[in-house]
Design a protein around this motif. Structure first.
Motif, short mmCIF file in Angstrom:
data_model
loop_
_atom_site.label_atom_id
_atom_site.label_comp_id
_atom_site.label_asym_id
_atom_site.label_seq_id
_atom_site.Cartn_x
_atom_site.Cartn_y
_atom_site.Cartn_z
N LEU A 60 48.21 16.27 -26.25
CA LEU A 60 49.15 16.75 -25.54
C LEU A 60 50.57 16.83 -26.38
N VAL A 69 54.23 18.04 -22.27
CA VAL A 69 54.74 16.75 -21.25
C VAL A 69 55.76 17.39 -20.41
N HIS A 93 55.98 18.16 -16.41
CA HIS A 93 57.00 17.29 -15.74
C HIS A 93 57.68 18.23 -14.59
N ASN A 111 54.32 12.73 -15.70
CA ASN A 111 54.85 12.39 -16.87
C ASN A 111 53.50 12.16 -18.06
N ARG A 112 53.92 11.95 -19.27
CA ARG A 112 52.89 11.74 -20.36
C ARG A 112 51.66 10.53 -19.82
N LEU A 169 49.22 12.10 -17.23
CA LEU A 169 48.40 13.22 -17.76
C LEU A 169 47.18 12.37 -18.52
N GLU A 170 47.77 11.42 -19.31
CA GLU A 170 46.84 10.70 -20.23
C GLU A 170 45.71 9.87 -19.51
#
Length: 197
Positions: A42, A47, A51, A57-58, A61-62
């Motif tokens: 990513l 990011v 958003h 946010n990161r 997604l992670e």
């Protein structure tokens, strides 16, 4: 004695700062449904865009992936061809990332993992997002294609008459996962025009 379970296919997913973060998110979710082990790279711009477009946010997604890496983590497992993967999809793919792949720069984990995918003769699919295209974009797409990559602009299949953006994204992702040779992907087939009454 029962046979050992088949290993889960590994899919590397890159998300860059081009518009279309929904494609990367849906890829991660659908690949998980199909039993794949997902490895997410990513970018900071990815990011930022996720958003803006999705309100994510990161961390959010992670959490959609089995493993996640920052682009500067060039020592990650996906930087080596010895780490066997089924395919890599960059969704969406910015023109900067396309250029890095086309010229073999390997200057961060995103372009290095793509380079590894190509050198190991595995499937690399770039969901490029830009319009209109200039000559540099077109030449870079040609270079990636000549190296064995697949350039897949995420264009909607309007002939399927999708009823929402989510439907368009889902159908495009299903086609990409089939191209990535992930077992169980089922894009809608074109069955031909029906004669009008």
């Amino acid at each position: 004695m029962s046979a050992p379970a088949a290993p889960r296919p590994r899919l590397v997913v890159g998300i860059t700062g081009a518009t279309g973060a929904a494609y990367g998110l849906q890829l991660l979710r659908r690949a998980r449904q199909l039993g794949a082990e997902t490895h997410l790279i990513l970018s900071p711009a990815g990011v930022l865009n996720a958003h803006h477009e999705l309100g994510l946010n990161r961390d959010a997604l992670e959490r959609e992936a089995d493993a996640a890496y920052a682009p500067g983590d060039v020592g990650a497992c996906v930087a080596s061809g010895s780490f066997r993967t089924a395919a890599m999809v960059i969704a969406p793919c910015s023109m900067r990332t396309l250029a890095a792949v086309a010229h073999g720069l390997s200057d961060n984990l995103m372009s290095r993992a793509a380079d590894v995918t190509l050198k190991e003769r595995r499937r690399l699919i770039l969901m490029v997002r830009e319009t209109p295209l200039n000559l540099a974009h077109l030449r870079n797409m040609t270079a990636v294609t000549e190296m064995g990559g697949i350039v897949f602009p995420p264009l909607p299949a309007l002939y399927l008459r999708p009823q929402s953006i989510d439907e368009m994204v889902a159908e495009t992702v299903e086609r990409v996962l089939e191209l990535a040779q992930l077992p169980g992907a089922e894009p809608q087939p074109w069955l031909g025009l029906r004669p009008s009454a």
